[in-house]
Structure formats: C-alpha cells, structure tokens
Motif scaffolding. Structure first.
Motif, PDB file in Angstrom:
ATOM      1  N   LEU A   1      -3.102  50.857   8.606  1.00  0.00           N
ATOM      2  CA  LEU A   1      -2.561  50.065   7.445  1.00  0.00           C
ATOM      3  C   LEU A   1      -1.066  50.533   8.236  1.00  0.00           C
ATOM      4  N   GLY A   2      -0.726  51.695   8.819  1.00  0.00           N
ATOM      5  CA  GLY A   2       0.642  51.129   9.160  1.00  0.00           C
ATOM      6  C   GLY A   2       1.530  49.960   9.606  1.00  0.00           C
ATOM      7  N   ALA A   3       0.714  48.353  10.234  1.00  0.00           N
ATOM      8  CA  ALA A   3       0.906  47.662  10.955  1.00  0.00           C
ATOM      9  C   ALA A   3       1.024  46.323   9.581  1.00  0.00           C
ATOM     10  N   LEU A   4       0.307  47.047   8.512  1.00  0.00           N
ATOM     11  CA  LEU A   4       0.129  45.814   7.300  1.00  0.00           C
ATOM     12  C   LEU A   4       0.767  45.602   6.440  1.00  0.00           C
ATOM     13  N   ILE A   5       1.310  47.377   6.275  1.00  0.00           N
ATOM     14  CA  ILE A   5       2.350  47.955   5.734  1.00  0.00           C
ATOM     15  C   ILE A   5       3.852  46.808   6.468  1.00  0.00           C
ATOM     16  N   GLY A   6       4.087  48.217   7.170  1.00  0.00           N
ATOM     17  CA  GLY A   6       5.202  47.592   8.029  1.00  0.00           C
ATOM     18  C   GLY A   6       5.332  45.549   8.970  1.00  0.00           C
ATOM     19  N   LEU A   7       4.841  45.006   8.824  1.00  0.00           N
ATOM     20  CA  LEU A   7       4.528  43.967   9.374  1.00  0.00           C
ATOM     21  C   LEU A   7       4.115  43.006   8.417  1.00  0.00           C
ATOM     22  N   GLY A   8       2.723  43.479   8.123  1.00  0.00           N
ATOM     23  CA  GLY A   8       1.898  41.975   7.722  1.00  0.00           C
ATOM     24  C   GLY A   8       2.624  41.851   6.216  1.00  0.00           C
ATOM     25  N   VAL A   9       2.906  42.546   5.408  1.00  0.00           N
ATOM     26  CA  VAL A   9       3.480  42.689   4.261  1.00  0.00           C
ATOM     27  C   VAL A   9       4.766  41.451   3.777  1.00  0.00           C
ATOM     28  N   PRO A  10       5.868  42.400   4.532  1.00  0.00           N
ATOM     29  CA  PRO A  10       7.159  41.898   5.682  1.00  0.00           C
ATOM     30  C   PRO A  10       6.745  40.596   5.778  1.00  0.00           C
ATOM     31  N   LEU A  11       6.288  40.121   6.601  1.00  0.00           N
ATOM     32  CA  LEU A  11       5.954  38.577   7.295  1.00  0.00           C
ATOM     33  C   LEU A  11       5.480  37.627   6.163  1.00  0.00           C
ATOM     34  N   PHE A  12       4.412  38.174   5.275  1.00  0.00           N
ATOM     35  CA  PHE A  12       3.570  37.581   4.278  1.00  0.00           C
ATOM     36  C   PHE A  12       5.235  37.103   2.779  1.00  0.00           C
TER      37      PHE A  12
END
Length: 405
Positions: free
Chosen positions: A226-237
C-alpha cells in the motif's frame, strides 16, 4: 482526388514496407535519430541519479535502460506505421525525476509493483475514453500555447550554449541559417554534421569511458504494498498522464495530426505493464522529441513525417539492444552540441505553436496565460508547469468566454 492530409491518413490503412521505401527521406531519418539523442543526451542523467538513490545494481540499471528503450522503440515503430503519423514514444522524464526524489524509501520489488499499478491505471484511463474526451474539451489555442511554453526554453538554450561554448555553437547556428536559405530540408542534417566536426576539432568528444556490451534484461517479481502504491504508483500515474501523454497528444494536434489519443495511451500503458518487471517505470507519448519529428524540419510534407517516427523507433531498439553502451555514446557528446541541435530542430515547432496560440483572438488571453505559466516552470504537488499551464488557460478561457445569461 484522394485526400492525403494528416486528418485523412489517420483513418487510412497502415503504411506498408513499399510505402516506407517511397516516403523515406534523409531529413526525416535524421530527425528520428536526433530525437533519440535528445532523449538520452540530458534526461539520461536523471535515470542514473535515480538508480544511485535507489541503490540499484549495475545489472538492474542496464535492465531498466533496456526495458524503456525496447518499449519506446516497439511502440513508436508500430504506432507510426499503423497511423502513418510520427508517433514518438519515450520514457517518462518527470516519472524518472519523481523516482530520483522518492524511490529510496521503497524496496526494489515494491517499486516494481508500483510501476505495474501505474501502467494498468494508465491503460484503463485510455481504454475507457476518458483521456480522449478530456483532450477534446481543451481549446486548440491553449494546447498550442502550452507546447510553445515547453519549447521556449529549448530555443533560449541555443544562445545560452553559445555563451558557454561559442566556438562550437556559432558555426552550427551559421550553418543552420545558411542551409535554411539554400536547402532548408537538410538544414538540421548539415547543422548536426557541423557540430560534430566542430566538437572533434575542439577536442570535446570523449568516448574513453564507453564500453561495448549487450544488455541482459533482469526479471524482478513485483510486490504490491500500500505504501509504494500510494507513494510511487499514484504520483507516477499522475505525472505521466498530465506531464507526458496530454502534452504529447497536444504536440500531434498542433502539427495537424488527428491520431486518436485513446489507442496510443492504451498501447503504451499495456506495454509498460509488461516491461515493468524488467525495471521500466513507464513509457508514454513524447512531447519535446515528438516536436522534433512532427515539425517541418523533419519533412516539408506532413504525410511523410511518419518516417521519422519509424526511424526513431528503430534507433530506440538499437539502444535497447546495447543498453548502457549507446547511452554512453550519447552522453559523451558535449552538452553544447545537444542543446544547440535540439533547440534548432525545434524552431519550426515553436513558431507553429506561437502562431496557433495567438491566431484565435477570442482565446488569445487564455493562450497567453497558458504560455506564461508553462514557461514559469512552477510545480505544485509535484506536478509540472505544463499541466498547470493547461489548467490556467482553460480556467481563463472559461472565465472570459463562457456564455452569460
């Protein structure tokens, strides 16, 4: 008589090998090669910085370069042939900058999971038609002004580079002006050659650290946290959709190509998901390098500029095959040469963007706001100025031109 304009070609059949041979031109081919040079000549430093921050091994870094290069090459080659338009695909520069700032907080497998998540989200966004519907609602003058704002600094950097290395850039500029007068189609070709000769004469070419090696991709199973999805995945999208795909489609629109945006986003998003386990943080529509290949310097006939996209795709595949070797070749070129040749190659696109932005009197002020915000370089919530330029232009246009009761 058959309509062969870019608008009509979008709906025609894909280009065949015979079409490619007939439409091939040296100027378009050089534009494609220059686009790849620009992609790696400067932004590659961001990749190496991000890799250092994340503590990647040499094998992981080589796999990353392989993945983004192969993905950009395959997608650009296929889409340019399919739509007979210079569809330039590249890896996400703002995405790499995002990683350089925050990748170290997450283990490598979790970052790979975030890459997969962002790629799938981009694919869904394109498949549902939301991306195409959004782009249709943005006035063309605002899109053109955003493009002009993005390209503005590249034009200025020609003369900034001249101040730093006058003996290199001055001959290039003189060659460009002379060739535009006598043989405009090959002005960029001749200018690049003049820059290489001048660089060699001044001793600015250094290939001592370049080593030949074949890239070996390395698979890493994604881990979803969850941390990587929110911290990296969402901003990268977010930065890929707003800073790259929207801008890249705007470049195509400004050049007159009505290539559908949804299929392009779906293709790049799906391929990004497949390549993410090999280190690819994402491929997308290019903006700066696309302007090099969609402008008149690539070819005087817009219907033959797709050759630049094909050559660009092939060049990316070669880079991917040799991984860091050819990246080293590109980075061995002096910064002044890269700055000058990229800026001069974008002169035509900059002129086109400024002309279209100011041509519509009703939306001229909204276009000006877009241009100024984009040039300012302001970034809010990690999102770059190109997106906020679009937002400012759309809001200004709505405030000034919305229907009143």
């Amino acid at each position: 008589m058959r309509d062969t304009s870019p608008r009509a070609l979008v709906m025609s059949q894909a280009a065949s090998l015979g079409d490619l041979r007939r439409d091939f031109s040296l100027s378009a081919a050089v534009a494609g090669v220059i686009a790849v040079m620009v992609s790696y000549g400067g932004p590659a430093a961001i990749i190496f910085q991000a890799a250092g921050q994340a503590g990647l091994t040499s094998a992981q870094l080589t796999s990353w370069i392989w993945a983004i290069s192969i993905g950009s090459g395959l997608a650009g080659l296929a889409l340019s042939l399919r739509y007979r338009a210079p569809v330039i695909i590249a890896w996400s520069t703002p995405g790499a900058a995002l990683l350089a700032a925050g990748w170290s907080a997450y283990p490598y497998p979790e970052a790979i999971g975030a890459f997969v998540f962002a790629a799938v989200a981009i694919t869904v966004f394109g498949a549902t038609g939301l991306f195409g519907a959004l782009m249709k609602r943005i006035p063309q003058a605002v899109v053109a002004a955003m493009l002009a704002g993005i390209l503005f600094r590249f034009g200025v950097e020609v003369f900034t580079a001249m101040r730093a290395t006058p003996l290199l850039v001055a001959p290039m500029l003189a060659c460009y002006v002379a060739m535009k007068r006598v043989w405009p189609r090959y002005a960029i070709v001749a200018t690049l050659f003049a820059g290489l000769v001048a660089s060699a004469g001044l001793g600015l070419l250094d290939f001592s650290l370049v080593e030949a090696s074949i890239a070996r991709p390395e698979f890493t199973a994604p881990v979803f946290s969850l941390g990587a999805l929110i911290g990296l995945g969402v901003p990268l999208f977010m930065v890929t959709m707003t800073g790259q795909n929207a801008t890249g489609l705007g470049v195509l629109r400004t050049a007159g190509y009505q290539t559908p945006g949804g299929p392009l986003v779906v293709a790049t998003g799906a391929l990004s998901a497949l390549l993410a386990p090999f280190g690819s943080h994402g491929i997308n529509l290019a903006a700066i390098t696309a302007a090099i290949c969609t402008g008149p310097e690539a070819h005087g006939d817009p219907d033959r500029r797709y050759v630049a996209g094909v050559v660009c795709g092939l060049a990316y595949l070669v880079v991917g095959l040799f991984g860091a070797t050819l990246v080293g070749l590109f980075t061995a070129l002096p910064p002044g040469l890269i700055a000058a040749i990229s800026g001069l190659a974008l002169f035509g696109a900059l002129i086109s963007g400024l002309t279209q932005a100011m041509a519509d009197e009703v939306r001229r002020e909204a276009a000006l706001v877009t241009f100024l915000v984009t040039v300012s370089g302001v970034a809010v919530f990690g999102v770059g100025s190109a997106f906020w330029g679009l937002v400012g232009g759309v809001l200004t246009n709505a405030a000034l031109n919305a229907r009143r009761k």
